[in-house]
Scaffold this motif. Structure first.
Motif, PDB file in Angstrom:
ATOM      1  N   THR A 191       0.895  -1.460   0.391  1.00  0.00           N
ATOM      2  CA  THR A 191       0.190   0.087   0.416  1.00  0.00           C
ATOM      3  C   THR A 191       0.668   0.879   0.084  1.00  0.00           C
ATOM      4  OG1 THR A 191      -2.212  -1.644   1.042  1.00  0.00           O
ATOM      5  CG2 THR A 191      -1.780   1.685   1.131  1.00  0.00           C
ATOM      6  N   ASP A 192       1.849   1.177   0.935  1.00  0.00           N
ATOM      7  CA  ASP A 192       2.630   2.940   0.711  1.00  0.00           C
ATOM      8  C   ASP A 192       3.928   2.382  -0.545  1.00  0.00           C
ATOM      9  OD1 ASP A 192       2.641   3.525   3.346  1.00  0.00           O
ATOM     10  OD2 ASP A 192       4.335   2.509   4.632  1.00  0.00           O
ATOM     11  N   TYR A 193       4.261   1.303  -0.494  1.00  0.00           N
ATOM     12  CA  TYR A 193       4.580   1.468  -1.983  1.00  0.00           C
ATOM     13  C   TYR A 193       4.006   2.449  -3.559  1.00  0.00           C
ATOM     14  CZ  TYR A 193       6.622   0.980  -6.665  1.00  0.00           C
ATOM     15  OH  TYR A 193       7.394   0.267  -8.672  1.00  0.00           O
ATOM     16  N   VAL A 194       2.043   1.504  -3.376  1.00  0.00           N
ATOM     17  CA  VAL A 194       1.380   1.481  -4.796  1.00  0.00           C
ATOM     18  C   VAL A 194       1.205   3.512  -3.601  1.00  0.00           C
ATOM     19  CG1 VAL A 194      -0.985   1.949  -5.360  1.00  0.00           C
ATOM     20  CG2 VAL A 194       0.070   0.079  -4.898  1.00  0.00           C
ATOM     21  N   LEU A 195       0.646   4.084  -2.680  1.00  0.00           N
ATOM     22  CA  LEU A 195       0.544   5.637  -2.716  1.00  0.00           C
ATOM     23  C   LEU A 195       1.832   6.259  -2.676  1.00  0.00           C
ATOM     24  CD1 LEU A 195      -1.016   5.493   0.615  1.00  0.00           C
ATOM     25  CD2 LEU A 195      -2.313   6.303  -1.302  1.00  0.00           C
ATOM     26  N   SER A 196       3.358   5.995  -2.532  1.00  0.00           N
ATOM     27  CA  SER A 196       4.799   6.306  -3.280  1.00  0.00           C
ATOM     28  C   SER A 196       4.592   6.476  -4.759  1.00  0.00           C
ATOM     29  CB  SER A 196       5.673   5.781  -3.272  1.00  0.00           C
ATOM     30  OG  SER A 196       6.008   4.687  -3.534  1.00  0.00           O
ATOM     31  N   LEU A 207       9.419   1.054   1.303  1.00  0.00           N
ATOM     32  CA  LEU A 207       9.093   0.943   0.438  1.00  0.00           C
ATOM     33  C   LEU A 207       9.819  -0.412  -0.511  1.00  0.00           C
ATOM     34  CD1 LEU A 207       8.826   4.929  -0.224  1.00  0.00           C
ATOM     35  CD2 LEU A 207       6.849   3.522  -0.071  1.00  0.00           C
ATOM     36  N   GLU A 208      11.001  -0.173   0.239  1.00  0.00           N
ATOM     37  CA  GLU A 208      11.528  -1.466  -0.702  1.00  0.00           C
ATOM     38  C   GLU A 208      11.147  -3.331  -1.277  1.00  0.00           C
ATOM     39  OE1 GLU A 208      15.788  -1.916   0.950  1.00  0.00           O
ATOM     40  OE2 GLU A 208      16.455   0.448  -0.885  1.00  0.00           O
ATOM     41  N   ARG A 209      10.580  -2.988   0.381  1.00  0.00           N
ATOM     42  CA  ARG A 209       9.731  -4.313   0.514  1.00  0.00           C
ATOM     43  C   ARG A 209       8.043  -4.282  -0.821  1.00  0.00           C
ATOM     44  NH1 ARG A 209      10.398  -3.588   6.191  1.00  0.00           N
ATOM     45  NH2 ARG A 209       8.650  -3.075   6.376  1.00  0.00           N
ATOM     46  N   GLY A 210       8.030  -2.702  -0.586  1.00  0.00           N
ATOM     47  CA  GLY A 210       6.501  -3.008  -0.835  1.00  0.00           C
ATOM     48  C   GLY A 210       6.962  -3.382  -2.433  1.00  0.00           C
ATOM     49  N   ALA A 211       8.188  -2.797  -2.846  1.00  0.00           N
ATOM     50  CA  ALA A 211       8.680  -3.438  -4.583  1.00  0.00           C
ATOM     51  C   ALA A 211       8.247  -4.154  -4.824  1.00  0.00           C
ATOM     52  CB  ALA A 211       9.222  -2.406  -4.944  1.00  0.00           C
ATOM     53  N   VAL A 212       9.100  -5.306  -3.848  1.00  0.00           N
ATOM     54  CA  VAL A 212       9.065  -6.569  -4.363  1.00  0.00           C
ATOM     55  C   VAL A 212       8.075  -7.368  -4.561  1.00  0.00           C
ATOM     56  CG1 VAL A 212       9.989  -8.620  -3.553  1.00  0.00           C
ATOM     57  CG2 VAL A 212      11.195  -6.801  -3.248  1.00  0.00           C
ATOM     58  N   VAL A 213       6.756  -6.463  -3.689  1.00  0.00           N
ATOM     59  CA  VAL A 213       5.602  -7.246  -3.224  1.00  0.00           C
ATOM     60  C   VAL A 213       4.713  -6.999  -5.429  1.00  0.00           C
ATOM     61  CG1 VAL A 213       2.755  -7.675  -2.411  1.00  0.00           C
ATOM     62  CG2 VAL A 213       5.610  -7.552  -1.088  1.00  0.00           C
ATOM     63  N   SER A 238      -1.013   5.229 -10.848  1.00  0.00           N
ATOM     64  CA  SER A 238       0.820   6.571 -10.593  1.00  0.00           C
ATOM     65  C   SER A 238      -0.124   7.562 -11.116  1.00  0.00           C
ATOM     66  CB  SER A 238       2.110   5.873 -11.816  1.00  0.00           C
ATOM     67  OG  SER A 238       1.275   6.034 -12.764  1.00  0.00           O
ATOM     68  N   ASP A 239      -1.340   8.102 -11.594  1.00  0.00           N
ATOM     69  CA  ASP A 239      -1.472   9.316 -12.030  1.00  0.00           C
ATOM     70  C   ASP A 239      -1.889  10.264 -10.506  1.00  0.00           C
ATOM     71  OD1 ASP A 239      -3.284   8.108 -11.571  1.00  0.00           O
ATOM     72  OD2 ASP A 239      -3.870   7.859 -13.698  1.00  0.00           O
ATOM     73  N   GLY A 240      -2.913   9.243  -9.356  1.00  0.00           N
ATOM     74  CA  GLY A 240      -3.136  10.243  -8.522  1.00  0.00           C
ATOM     75  C   GLY A 240      -4.702  10.687  -8.582  1.00  0.00           C
ATOM     76  N   ILE A 241      -5.218   9.825 -10.377  1.00  0.00           N
ATOM     77  CA  ILE A 241      -6.886   9.266  -9.765  1.00  0.00           C
ATOM     78  C   ILE A 241      -7.481   7.900  -9.706  1.00  0.00           C
ATOM     79  CG2 ILE A 241      -8.557   8.824 -12.098  1.00  0.00           C
ATOM     80  CD1 ILE A 241      -6.692  11.250 -13.924  1.00  0.00           C
ATOM     81  N   TRP A 242      -7.476   8.269  -8.103  1.00  0.00           N
ATOM     82  CA  TRP A 242      -8.307   6.988  -8.101  1.00  0.00           C
ATOM     83  C   TRP A 242      -9.871   6.726  -8.085  1.00  0.00           C
ATOM     84  CZ3 TRP A 242      -4.635   3.894  -6.120  1.00  0.00           C
ATOM     85  CH2 TRP A 242      -3.761   5.167  -5.516  1.00  0.00           C
TER      86      TRP A 242
END
Ligand code: HEC
Ligand code: HEC
Length: 289
Positions: A191-196, A207-213, A238-242
């Motif tokens: 989730t943190d990775y997606v938000l980043s 974020l590094e762990r999230g990127a692997v998942v 990645s566009d901030g449109i949800w």
């Protein structure tokens, strides 16, 4: 009361002979031209009510001897318009959207008929003018889940999304939490990775762990960098449109339970011309590619 007709000294006009308390009434008849116009109107009125629909009767009305009816006129006008439209609609079914877009007469019809059909069938979910709502994508921007090219939009509208039609667009995001495909911690990390991806700062190690998942579980549908994969119906992340909300809780919820929104196959409910009109209309709402 004496009825003595005499001339009024001051005006030289005859009196009528009526007199009240010494005040005498002058006889000033209507001008002849006025009177004859008035009689002519009465005659005209009588002739009119004989010729045209006029007097009410108990159950209906007198129809007039001329057989004229405004209702029949309107019906004939409507029939003529329908015939004209049938022509346009046949053309629209036969042509591809790119060619329709180059024909100003057809586009005029698309704008008018599309606005009405959209308000009737689509605005309930997608909002007036395609403004979108939570779970129902904006159709007036250039962010497309299933693609914004004319043929892609036509396909989406014709067969719908996640419904029983055999040509329906299908893609089910796994329910990573509910079906225990990922642990709570993994979901939190990803989730943190997606938000980043849309610019929210986060802890580097997380974020590094999230990127692997993400690379292992999500990239196939959402793209390596979250740019979206239209063939899989995986929205760009990645566009901030949800579609379902970009706050942390909403994203965790999406990943845990998935959403799986559906849309009917409109070809089962509308005629082919209307579906084509709607696809062209949606494409022209602003974001068509
Ligand atoms: C019952 C609600 C509902 C109605 C009514 C509805 N839609 Fe949809 N529509 C959806 C949902 C939900 C999605 C997104 C599904 C997904 O991909 O997760 C969608 C997606 C779309 C898409 C794809 C958008 C993209 O980004 O690729 C288009 C185009 C579309 N709808 C057009 C229409 C048109 C045109 C109508 C009217 C004929 C209509 N919709 C009526 C629910 C609806
Ligand atoms: C099989 C394809 C698929 C996979 C794999 C997948 N997704 Fe999805 N994802 C979708 C689809 C389709 C949607 C559209 C929402 C829906 O209908 O469920 C979606 C929606 C989302 C959304 C909501 C986007 C928005 O605009 O609201 C998020 C966030 C998301 N996915 C994250 C993830 C993450 C994180 C993973 C990996 C753990 C993942 N997805 C794996 C297909 C997939």
């Amino acid at each position: 009361m004496p009825t003595k007709i005499e001339k009024d000294a001051a005006t030289g006009t005859d009196t009528t002979g009526h007199e009240w308390d010494g005040i005498k009434e002058l006889n000033t008849p209507l001008p002849k031209w006025w009177l004859y116009t008035f009689y002519a109107c009465i005659v005209w009125g009588v002739i009119y009510t004989v010729l045209f629909p006029s007097w009410p009767t108990l159950s209906s009305h007198f129809g007039g001897t001329s057989g004229y009816s405004q209702r029949a006129d309107v019906a004939a006008d409507l029939a003529a318009q329908k015939a004209g439209q049938a022509d346009l609609r046949e053309k629209i079914v036969a042509m591809d959207i790119d060619s329709i877009r180059k024909d100003p007469a057809l586009m005029g019809y698309v704008q008018a008929a599309g606005r009405v059909a959209f308000a009737d069938n689509c605005a309930g979910c997608h909002g007036a003018g395609g403004a979108g709502a939570v779970g129902f994508p904006v159709l007036a921007d250039d962010d497309w889940i299933w693609g914004g090219k004319p043929d892609q939009i036509l396909q989406t509208i014709t067969y719908g999304i996640r419904n029983a039609n055999e040509n329906s667009r299908i893609s089910d995001m796994p329910r990573f939490g509910a079906d225990q495909l990922l642990t709570k911690e993994q979901i939190s990390d990803v989730t943190d990775y997606v938000l980043s991806l849309s610019g929210t700062a986060g802890d580097v190690a997380v974020l590094e762990r999230g990127a692997v998942v993400f690379a292992e579980n999500c990239a196939a549908c959402h793209g390596e960098k979250g740019e979206g994969v239209q063939d899989m119906g995986g929205p760009r992340l990645s566009d901030g449109i949800w579609l379902y909300g970009g706050d942390r809780k909403s994203v965790v919820d999406t990943i845990t339970n998935a959403r799986r929104g559906n849309m009917p196959a409109w070809i089962e409910r509308l005629d082919p011309a209307t579906v084509k009109v709607l696809a062209t209309y949606v494409h022209a709402l602003g974001g068509g590619q």
